[in-house]
Motif scaffolding. Structure first.
Motif, mmCIF file in Angstrom:
data_model
loop_
_atom_site.group_PDB
_atom_site.id
_atom_site.type_symbol
_atom_site.label_atom_id
_atom_site.label_comp_id
_atom_site.label_asym_id
_atom_site.label_seq_id
_atom_site.Cartn_x
_atom_site.Cartn_y
_atom_site.Cartn_z
ATOM 1 N N PRO A 160 -23.521 -14.621 10.386
ATOM 2 C CA PRO A 160 -23.909 -14.626 8.971
ATOM 3 C C PRO A 160 -24.625 -13.353 8.527
ATOM 4 O O PRO A 160 -24.667 -13.071 7.322
ATOM 5 N N ASP A 161 -25.181 -12.604 9.451
ATOM 6 C CA ASP A 161 -25.915 -11.395 9.075
ATOM 7 C C ASP A 161 -25.030 -10.159 8.997
ATOM 8 O O ASP A 161 -25.512 -9.074 8.659
ATOM 9 N N VAL A 162 -23.743 -10.301 9.313
ATOM 10 C CA VAL A 162 -22.825 -9.164 9.285
ATOM 11 C C VAL A 162 -22.162 -9.082 7.915
ATOM 12 O O VAL A 162 -21.606 -10.071 7.422
ATOM 13 N N THR A 163 -22.206 -7.913 7.305
ATOM 14 C CA THR A 163 -21.527 -7.690 6.026
ATOM 15 C C THR A 163 -20.095 -7.252 6.289
ATOM 16 O O THR A 163 -19.865 -6.246 6.969
ATOM 17 N N VAL A 164 -19.129 -8.009 5.788
ATOM 18 C CA VAL A 164 -17.717 -7.685 5.958
ATOM 19 C C VAL A 164 -17.228 -6.944 4.720
ATOM 20 O O VAL A 164 -17.314 -7.443 3.602
ATOM 21 N N HIS A 165 -16.722 -5.737 4.927
ATOM 22 C CA HIS A 165 -16.153 -4.921 3.851
ATOM 23 C C HIS A 165 -14.635 -5.039 3.928
ATOM 24 O O HIS A 165 -13.995 -4.454 4.804
ATOM 25 N N LEU A 166 -14.066 -5.807 3.010
ATOM 26 C CA LEU A 166 -12.625 -6.016 2.968
ATOM 27 C C LEU A 166 -12.022 -4.940 2.062
ATOM 28 O O LEU A 166 -12.108 -5.028 0.837
ATOM 29 N N LEU A 167 -11.426 -3.920 2.665
ATOM 30 C CA LEU A 167 -10.921 -2.778 1.919
ATOM 31 C C LEU A 167 -9.452 -2.945 1.585
ATOM 32 O O LEU A 167 -8.686 -3.536 2.358
ATOM 33 N N GLY A 168 -9.048 -2.396 0.446
ATOM 34 C CA GLY A 168 -7.637 -2.236 0.138
ATOM 35 C C GLY A 168 -7.133 -0.942 0.740
ATOM 36 O O GLY A 168 -7.904 -0.094 1.198
ATOM 37 N N HIS A 169 -5.831 -0.763 0.748
ATOM 38 C CA HIS A 169 -5.262 0.451 1.311
ATOM 39 C C HIS A 169 -5.759 1.673 0.541
ATOM 40 O O HIS A 169 -5.671 1.725 -0.683
ATOM 41 N N GLY A 170 -6.311 2.634 1.263
ATOM 42 C CA GLY A 170 -6.833 3.839 0.649
ATOM 43 C C GLY A 170 -8.245 3.717 0.135
ATOM 44 O O GLY A 170 -8.816 4.704 -0.354
ATOM 45 N N GLU A 171 -8.858 2.543 0.252
ATOM 46 C CA GLU A 171 -10.228 2.362 -0.223
ATOM 47 C C GLU A 171 -11.233 2.808 0.831
ATOM 48 O O GLU A 171 -10.966 2.782 2.031
ATOM 49 N N CYS A 172 -12.415 3.191 0.346
ATOM 50 C CA CYS A 172 -13.468 3.759 1.186
ATOM 51 C C CYS A 172 -14.759 2.984 0.981
ATOM 52 O O CYS A 172 -15.044 2.522 -0.130
ATOM 53 N N VAL A 173 -15.528 2.834 2.055
ATOM 54 C CA VAL A 173 -16.868 2.258 1.954
ATOM 55 C C VAL A 173 -17.847 3.272 2.525
ATOM 56 O O VAL A 173 -17.571 3.935 3.523
ATOM 57 N N ARG A 174 -18.995 3.414 1.872
ATOM 58 C CA ARG A 174 -20.056 4.317 2.319
ATOM 59 C C ARG A 174 -21.188 3.475 2.887
ATOM 60 O O ARG A 174 -21.698 2.565 2.209
ATOM 61 N N LEU A 175 -21.560 3.767 4.107
ATOM 62 C CA LEU A 175 -22.544 2.965 4.828
ATOM 63 C C LEU A 175 -23.743 3.848 5.128
ATOM 64 O O LEU A 175 -23.627 4.861 5.828
ATOM 65 N N GLY A 208 0.809 -1.212 0.000
ATOM 66 C CA GLY A 208 0.000 0.000 0.000
ATOM 67 C C GLY A 208 0.839 1.257 0.000
ATOM 68 O O GLY A 208 1.867 1.346 0.677
ATOM 69 N N ALA A 209 0.397 2.249 -0.774
ATOM 70 C CA ALA A 209 1.080 3.538 -0.787
ATOM 71 C C ALA A 209 0.899 4.239 0.552
ATOM 72 O O ALA A 209 -0.044 3.959 1.296
ATOM 73 N N LEU A 210 1.819 5.135 0.863
ATOM 74 C CA LEU A 210 1.660 5.934 2.068
ATOM 75 C C LEU A 210 0.366 6.737 1.991
ATOM 76 O O LEU A 210 -0.034 7.186 0.917
ATOM 77 N N PRO A 211 -0.317 6.942 3.113
ATOM 78 C CA PRO A 211 -1.507 7.785 3.087
ATOM 79 C C PRO A 211 -1.171 9.177 2.571
ATOM 80 O O PRO A 211 -0.111 9.719 2.888
ATOM 81 N N PRO A 212 -2.042 9.769 1.765
ATOM 82 C CA PRO A 212 -1.783 11.102 1.233
ATOM 83 C C PRO A 212 -1.856 12.154 2.330
ATOM 84 O O PRO A 212 -2.379 11.886 3.432
ATOM 85 N N PRO A 213 -1.377 13.368 2.071
ATOM 86 C CA PRO A 213 -1.389 14.412 3.107
ATOM 87 C C PRO A 213 -2.765 14.669 3.697
ATOM 88 O O PRO A 213 -2.886 14.973 4.889
ATOM 89 N N GLN A 214 -3.829 14.536 2.897
ATOM 90 C CA GLN A 214 -5.166 14.821 3.427
ATOM 91 C C GLN A 214 -5.584 13.824 4.502
ATOM 92 O O GLN A 214 -6.506 14.084 5.277
ATOM 93 N N ALA A 215 -4.918 12.657 4.569
ATOM 94 C CA ALA A 215 -5.253 11.689 5.622
ATOM 95 C C ALA A 215 -4.922 12.235 7.003
ATOM 96 O O ALA A 215 -5.489 11.783 8.004
ATOM 97 N N ALA A 216 -4.001 13.174 7.081
ATOM 98 C CA ALA A 216 -3.610 13.743 8.366
ATOM 99 C C ALA A 216 -4.518 14.883 8.800
ATOM 100 O O ALA A 216 -4.302 15.467 9.870
ATOM 101 N N ARG A 217 -5.530 15.222 8.002
ATOM 102 C CA ARG A 217 -6.446 16.299 8.367
ATOM 103 C C ARG A 217 -7.707 15.693 8.968
ATOM 104 O O ARG A 217 -8.422 14.925 8.312
#
Length: 258
Positions: free
Chosen positions: A239-254, A40-49
């Motif tokens: 079984p009723d829990v949805t698992v969101h397996l994210l890659g580095h830097g990926e986002c999920v909207r819930l 995974g790439a380093l988090p971008p500068p906006q991740a620190a805000r």
């Protein structure tokens, strides 16, 4: 308004709820002592805000002073009670950040969002020479939804009662080395945590990012497989829990459902 969760790697994630940005355990560097970022790439500068930063415990891969120094001046940082006394280096960052210490069940507010500290089963000292007993914490972020950030923890008696009802759980499922010590969740124990907590969704964290230099060939499955293994194992006890397996830097909207 949907809740957005972005995983930057290790235990570092952004939870955006009700217009408030909460950052967990920021680790924003390529190298930490004997650990290097292997995926995974380093988090971008906006991740620190962020409007609020949560520190779960004092281990250097969770309370990283260099990463805290990258935060915007005036950012509020929530830490376990006793952190400033146990980690003298926090005096430097305290000159430009607002540090707030909390114990389990204490709350902090950021606009319409309330954050409640909850217990964790983990050695929270500043290792390897930590002298002061500072408890490890998890946090429940409540706005449109309730998001549980577990930090580092093992299973413990009364876990569901201590955490309370949650919609999404950010659970550690691995580590940064070939062997997990006591008071950690691996993929199987994290699946058991889901069965106890019963959230609607889960995001696995704390795996597949950092690894000791020169040990790429030592038990490599402990680096590569915990996320997928957690998703597979969770189907039986939760079984009723949805698992969101994210890659580095990926986002999920819930979408909120309350």
């Amino acid at each position: 308004m949907p809740v957005e969760i972005t995983w930057w790697g290790h235990a570092t994630a952004t939870v955006r709820d009700s217009g408030v940005t909460v950052l967990t355990d920021p680790l924003l560097v390529r190298r930490l002592a004997h650990l290097r970022r292997r995926r995974g790439a380093l988090p971008p500068p906006q991740a620190a805000r962020a409007d609020l930063v949560l520190i779960s415990h004092l281990h250097a891969d969770h309370l990283h002073l260099g990463s805290l120094a990258r935060l915007t001046e005036g950012t509020r940082v929530v830490l376990p009670l006793g952190a400033r006394r146990a980690v003298p280096g926090l005096r430097r960052v305290a000159r430009r950040l607002e540090l707030t210490e909390v114990a389990p069940d204490q709350t902090v507010e950021a606009g319409p969002v309330t954050v409640r500290a909850v217990p964790a089963s983990h050695d929270g000292r500043r290792l390897p020479v930590g002298r002061h007993a500072v408890p490890a914490l998890g946090y429940v972020i409540e706005g449109e939804e309730r998001t549980y950030f577990a930090g580092d923890t093992g299973l413990f008696e009364g876990m569901a009662q201590a955490v309370g009802p949650v919609d999404t759980a950010l659970l550690p499922v691995g580590g940064w080395g070939p062997f997990l010590g006591a008071d950690h969740l691996d993929a199987g124990r994290a699946a058991e945590a889901l069965a106890r907590l019963r959230p609607r969704s889960a995001v696995p964290v704390h795996f597949g990012t950092y690894w000791p230099v020169g040990m790429d060939a030592v038990r490599p499955h402990e680096f590569h497989s915990p996320g997928l293994e957690f998703k597979r194992l969770a189907t039986h006890p939760a079984p009723d829990v949805t698992v969101h397996l994210l890659g580095h830097g990926e986002c999920v909207r819930l979408e909120a459902d309350r």
